[in-house]
Write a protein that holds these residues in place. Structure first.
Motif, PDB file in Angstrom:
ATOM      1  N   PHE A 134       0.873  -1.407   0.041  1.00 48.84           N
ATOM      2  CA  PHE A 134      -0.115   0.058   0.175  1.00 48.84           C
ATOM      3  C   PHE A 134       0.764   1.180   0.073  1.00 48.84           C
ATOM      4  N   LEU A 135       1.997   1.322   0.974  1.00 47.15           N
ATOM      5  CA  LEU A 135       2.775   2.396   0.753  1.00 47.15           C
ATOM      6  C   LEU A 135       3.605   2.888  -0.402  1.00 47.15           C
ATOM      7  N   SER A 136       3.619   1.727  -1.303  1.00 46.49           N
ATOM      8  CA  SER A 136       4.316   2.067  -2.657  1.00 46.49           C
ATOM      9  C   SER A 136       3.468   3.065  -3.594  1.00 46.49           C
ATOM     10  N   ARG A 137       2.249   3.177  -3.347  1.00 40.53           N
ATOM     11  CA  ARG A 137       1.255   4.140  -4.092  1.00 40.53           C
ATOM     12  C   ARG A 137       1.872   5.517  -4.243  1.00 40.53           C
ATOM     13  N   PRO A 138       1.513   6.300  -5.441  1.00 42.24           N
ATOM     14  CA  PRO A 138       1.876   7.725  -5.727  1.00 42.24           C
ATOM     15  C   PRO A 138       1.141   8.483  -4.514  1.00 42.24           C
ATOM     16  N   ILE A 139       0.110   8.096  -4.324  1.00 42.36           N
ATOM     17  CA  ILE A 139      -0.656   8.923  -3.095  1.00 42.36           C
ATOM     18  C   ILE A 139      -1.248   7.767  -2.372  1.00 42.36           C
ATOM     19  N   GLU A 140      -1.255   7.868  -0.941  1.00 46.72           N
ATOM     20  CA  GLU A 140      -1.579   7.021  -0.235  1.00 46.72           C
ATOM     21  C   GLU A 140      -3.016   7.422   0.181  1.00 46.72           C
ATOM     22  N   SER A 141      -3.903   6.640  -0.555  1.00 48.50           N
ATOM     23  CA  SER A 141      -5.279   6.726  -0.609  1.00 48.50           C
ATOM     24  C   SER A 141      -5.795   5.156  -0.868  1.00 48.50           C
ATOM     25  N   ARG A 142      -7.086   5.154  -0.388  1.00 53.38           N
ATOM     26  CA  ARG A 142      -7.812   3.776  -0.615  1.00 53.38           C
ATOM     27  C   ARG A 142      -8.160   3.521  -2.040  1.00 53.38           C
ATOM     28  N   HIS A 143      -8.442   4.664  -2.949  1.00 46.76           N
ATOM     29  CA  HIS A 143      -8.307   4.464  -4.315  1.00 46.76           C
ATOM     30  C   HIS A 143      -7.000   4.521  -4.938  1.00 46.76           C
ATOM     31  N   PHE A 144      -7.004   4.006  -6.255  1.00 43.06           N
ATOM     32  CA  PHE A 144      -5.631   4.567  -6.751  1.00 43.06           C
ATOM     33  C   PHE A 144      -5.499   5.866  -7.369  1.00 43.06           C
ATOM     34  N   GLN A 145      -4.593   6.641  -6.738  1.00 41.52           N
ATOM     35  CA  GLN A 145      -4.638   7.857  -7.300  1.00 41.52           C
ATOM     36  C   GLN A 145      -3.167   8.510  -7.999  1.00 41.52           C
ATOM     37  N   MET A 146      -3.120   9.449  -8.939  1.00 39.22           N
ATOM     38  CA  MET A 146      -1.814   9.730  -9.356  1.00 39.22           C
ATOM     39  C   MET A 146      -1.833  11.315  -9.678  1.00 39.22           C
ATOM     40  N   PRO A 147      -0.741  11.808  -9.130  1.00 40.72           N
ATOM     41  CA  PRO A 147      -0.878  13.509  -9.510  1.00 40.72           C
ATOM     42  C   PRO A 147      -0.209  13.494 -11.353  1.00 40.72           C
ATOM     43  N   ILE A 148      -1.195  14.344 -11.745  1.00 40.60           N
ATOM     44  CA  ILE A 148      -0.714  14.517 -13.007  1.00 40.60           C
ATOM     45  C   ILE A 148      -0.466  16.044 -13.599  1.00 40.60           C
ATOM     46  N   ASN A 149       0.468  16.312 -14.072  1.00 40.09           N
ATOM     47  CA  ASN A 149       0.937  17.790 -14.558  1.00 40.09           C
ATOM     48  C   ASN A 149       0.551  17.921 -15.989  1.00 40.09           C
ATOM     49  N   LEU A 150      -0.273  18.765 -16.614  1.00 43.72           N
ATOM     50  CA  LEU A 150      -0.708  19.117 -18.040  1.00 43.72           C
ATOM     51  C   LEU A 150      -0.303  20.449 -18.343  1.00 43.72           C
ATOM     52  N   GLU A 151       0.921  20.278 -19.248  1.00 46.50           N
ATOM     53  CA  GLU A 151       1.423  21.680 -19.764  1.00 46.50           C
ATOM     54  C   GLU A 151       0.358  22.297 -20.622  1.00 46.50           C
ATOM     55  N   GLY A 152       0.452  24.085 -20.502  1.00 41.83           N
ATOM     56  CA  GLY A 152      -0.389  24.668 -21.163  1.00 41.83           C
ATOM     57  C   GLY A 152      -0.557  24.453 -22.760  1.00 41.83           C
ATOM     58  N   TYR A 153      -1.687  24.443 -23.229  1.00 35.69           N
ATOM     59  CA  TYR A 153      -1.907  24.070 -24.738  1.00 35.69           C
ATOM     60  C   TYR A 153      -1.293  22.894 -25.435  1.00 35.69           C
ATOM     61  N   ALA A 154      -1.307  21.898 -24.686  1.00 36.77           N
ATOM     62  CA  ALA A 154      -0.914  20.379 -24.737  1.00 36.77           C
ATOM     63  C   ALA A 154      -2.013  19.456 -24.820  1.00 36.77           C
ATOM     64  N   ILE A 155      -1.745  18.532 -25.733  1.00 32.27           N
ATOM     65  CA  ILE A 155      -2.313  17.465 -25.674  1.00 32.27           C
ATOM     66  C   ILE A 155      -1.579  16.063 -25.622  1.00 32.27           C
ATOM     67  N   ASN A 156      -1.913  15.467 -24.330  1.00 31.01           N
ATOM     68  CA  ASN A 156      -1.110  14.437 -23.935  1.00 31.01           C
ATOM     69  C   ASN A 156      -2.158  12.972 -23.889  1.00 31.01           C
ATOM     70  N   ASP A 157      -1.270  11.978 -24.366  1.00 31.83           N
ATOM     71  CA  ASP A 157      -2.036  10.567 -24.402  1.00 31.83           C
ATOM     72  C   ASP A 157      -1.483   9.946 -23.258  1.00 31.83           C
ATOM     73  N   PHE A 158      -2.620   9.074 -22.715  1.00 33.30           N
ATOM     74  CA  PHE A 158      -2.360   8.214 -21.665  1.00 33.30           C
ATOM     75  C   PHE A 158      -2.906   6.881 -21.812  1.00 33.30           C
ATOM     76  N   TYR A 159      -2.186   6.052 -21.506  1.00 34.21           N
ATOM     77  CA  TYR A 159      -2.240   4.408 -21.541  1.00 34.21           C
ATOM     78  C   TYR A 159      -2.242   3.861 -20.555  1.00 34.21           C
ATOM     79  N   LEU A 160      -3.253   2.840 -20.112  1.00 35.24           N
ATOM     80  CA  LEU A 160      -3.193   2.083 -18.864  1.00 35.24           C
ATOM     81  C   LEU A 160      -2.990   0.710 -19.198  1.00 35.24           C
ATOM     82  N   ARG A 161      -2.142  -0.066 -18.826  1.00 36.00           N
ATOM     83  CA  ARG A 161      -2.333  -1.511 -18.801  1.00 36.00           C
ATOM     84  C   ARG A 161      -2.702  -2.246 -17.150  1.00 36.00           C
TER      85      ARG A 161
END
Length: 635
Positions: A134-161
């Motif tokens: 549990f303590l290896s999670r990016p954010i220690e929460s009961r759900h799977f949470q991730m901090p994401i930074n999105l640059e201005g005027y940018a399009i980012n693609d996300f892939y999940l396995r």
């Protein structure tokens, strides 16, 4: 047969979700609030058995064309041995960067890998799941949470396995960081209320069972606490109690479901008073303990998918047979069975929805959770009320016995008098039990609310000095720093340290030192002048003060008031008089960006150490760019 049913349920699910918009482009983020936005309409996926497949291969045209988005698609795949790849895009139409939180609201997934690409560049990647500590999670929460930074005027693609031996569902949401905290707080309060009611009912009936020696209350408590365990597992809370026990976390919800079946049988047979009625339905429900016990024994030995299928069959047969038992007792004139059947109908309905959803047959378990949880709490409340009706039934039976006893007692005055005395005592005892149970239940609920309020206060307050703690300071400082940047107003920080505090502890003991720290906190609070100023204990003998909208001259005046107040006011510990002084580092700035939060703290910290190097008992001004203006001490 299973595949055929699954196909029809999936078609039904598509019809039920036909009003969901299926977006073909990216999730567009404008200046509108980003508050718990579902990514489902923008998700594409494909299923594969190639476990060695990497994200760089998936991004190639030969694999990328396999991603599909069926109309009405719900990312709920049931039990599966396959690997699922999911893809979506987000476009930031703002000039400024966006700090976001991604949240997958299904805590039972074994392994989730998330990759963020800006064009061809891998920006971030995360790995989570209940196969990992549990303590290896990016954010220690009961759900799977991730901090994401999105640059201005940018399009980012996300892939999940995603892969999992438990039910596989990927309810993905995105929120702005600040709004996410507000949403999470409200949601946790609502969920906590349901858990508090269930836990209160369970513990109360457990104590009542031991005090009255009536096993029906103990069985009710066992049933309630077992269901509590099921929901704590599927809601992700249980893993927080054993964060390093990966194996136990994966099996815990299976154990609790079988235990729920066992306690449900014991409670129902006792509640419906069917054990001595020689009923075929009662004998069958008693036999259903055996499959549950076998399931408990084979959990560590078998694949989770196999155990889950076996568990679903056992649970449905158990609940169904108990429902039939309730119908039989109702037709026999046992009127308390009415409320039992209403409660058990809710349990049967929630069990059916949960099993159908967990097998990927058209429903999302996560989206049904509020309804399942509401049904669970209502069922427990109804059964609790049913226990009260059961007491009333016993009371009515005893009243009828009293009437018959009076008629018989006409033959003998002595026998009549004795019967009346016994009945009066019995009535008083029953009335007392009813009143005691109601009062104790209200007391437990009141204590739970008070405990929640106390925990909230303890999480932000320093126990010794009663000022805010470092955790609160860091959250508040980040908010004030960003507000200062937006409004272009000066923000001042004071770092305050007690001079030679170690000597106070060594010479007079830690009790005297603690009293000095308490007085220090009082002196500082008395010296600041506005409601918006924040005083926190930073650690040890060090305090920090946030002065929003305060230029350097104002900050110096506050610092000098504090230093002078401490210098001229001795601290008394019994008959002992202790004179202390403080060194203060002051740093003021109008931030030119919203992210360089450390510069102001570093400036104040270095100013504090410069004040100590210059002789202590003085105020020193620091600059956020590591240059300092040296003042003379103010006495």
């Amino acid at each position: 047969m299973v595949a055929h049913l699954r196909r029809w349920w999936f078609i039904f699910g598509l019809v039920m979700t036909s009003q969901i918009v299926c977006a073909s482009g990216p999730l567009v983020l404008t200046d509108a609030p980003i508050d718990h936005v579902s990514v489902r309409p923008y998700l594409y996926f494909f299923e594969t058995n190639e476990r060695s497949l990497e994200v760089e291969q998936v991004r190639q045209p030969s694999w990328a064309k396999q991603f599909t988005h069926p109309e009405g698609f719900t990312p709920s795949f049931g039990y599966s041995n396959s690997i699922y790849w999911l893809r979506f895009s987000m476009e930031n139409q703002n000039a400024d960067e966006l700090d976001l939180i991604f949240q997958i609201e299904f805590p039972l997934l074994d392994e989730v890998k998330v990759y963020q690409y800006n064009g061809e560049q891998l920006v971030a990647d995360f790995r989570m799941g209940d196969r990992l500590p549990f303590l290896s999670r990016p954010i220690e929460s009961r759900h799977f949470q991730m901090p994401i930074n999105l640059e201005g005027y940018a399009i980012n693609d996300f892939y999940l396995r995603v892969e999992s031996t438990s039910p596989l569902e990927v309810p993905l949401y995105v929120s702005a960081t600040k709004l996410h905290l507000a949403y999470t707080s409200l949601n946790e309060w609502i969920v906590g209320l349901a858990y508090g009611i269930a836990l209160g009912l369970g513990l109360y009936n457990l104590l009542l069972g031991f005090s009255t020696r009536d096993v029906v209350y103990i069985y009710y408590a066992g049933f309630t606490l077992s269901v509590f365990g099921i929901y704590s597992a599927i809601d992700g809370y249980s893993y927080m109690f054993w964060p390093n026990s990966v194996t136990w976390q994966q099996m815990f919800h299976l154990y609790t479901i079988f235990m729920t079946c066992i306690f449900a049988i014991a409670f129902s047979r006792s509640f419906l008073d069917s054990a001595n009625k020689n009923l075929k339905s009662d004998r069958f429900t008693r036999f259903m303990n055996f499959p549950s016990i076998v399931g408990l024994m084979f959990i560590p030995m078998m694949e989770e998918k196999t155990v889950a299928l076996y568990m679903s069959v056992v649970a449905l047969i158990t609940i169904g047979s108990l429902f039939i038992l309730g119908v039989v007792r109702l037709f026999q004139g046992y009127y308390v069975a009415k409320i039992y059947l209403v409660a058990w109908s809710m349990l049967l309905g929630t069990a059916l929805f949960a099993i159908v959803g967990s097998n990927g047959l058209g429903f999302s378990v996560q989206e049904m959770k509020p309804f399942l949880r509401t049904g669970w709490v209502l069922e427990l409340i109804l059964l609790s009320l049913g226990l009260g009706q059961r007491i009333n039934l016993i009371k009515l039976v005893q009243i009828e016995s009293e009437r018959e006893a009076k008629e018989s007692a006409m033959l003998a005055k002595k026998a009549k008098q004795k019967t009346l005395e016994i009945q009066i005592q019995s009535n008083a005892s029953l009335e007392f039990r009813v009143q005691t149970r109601t009062a104790e239940l209200e007391g437990v609920l009141k204590e739970l609310f008070e405990a929640n309020d106390k925990l909230e206060k303890l999480s932000t307050e320093d126990e010794l000095t009663k000022v805010k703690n470092r955790r609160y300071f860091e959250d508040r400082y980040n908010l004030e720093f960003k507000r200062s940047f937006r409004e272009k107003q000066p923000l001042s920080i004071l770092f305050i340290d007690v001079d030679y505090f170690k000597k106070v502890n060594d010479s007079h003991g830690h009790k005297a030192g603690d009293e000095c720290l308490r007085k220090m906190a009082q002196f500082i609070c008395q010296s600041i002048g506005r409601a918006g100023d924040v005083v926190s204990r930073y650690g040890g003998e060090e305090f920090v003060v946030i002065l929003p909208d305060t230029p350097q001259e104002g900050a110096l005046k506050v610092a000098d008031r504090i230093r002078h107040k401490v210098e001229v006011t001795p601290v008394f510990v019994g008959d002992l008089k202790i004179q202390i002084t403080v060194s203060i580092g002051v740093c003021t700035d109008v931030p030119d960006n919203a992210y360089d939060v450390e510069s102001l703290l570093v400036g104040a910290d270095k100013a504090l150490y410069q004040a100590k190097d210059n002789g202590r008992n003085r105020t020193q001004i620091g600059m956020p760019k590591n240059s300092f203006i040296h003042n003379s001490p103010i006495h």
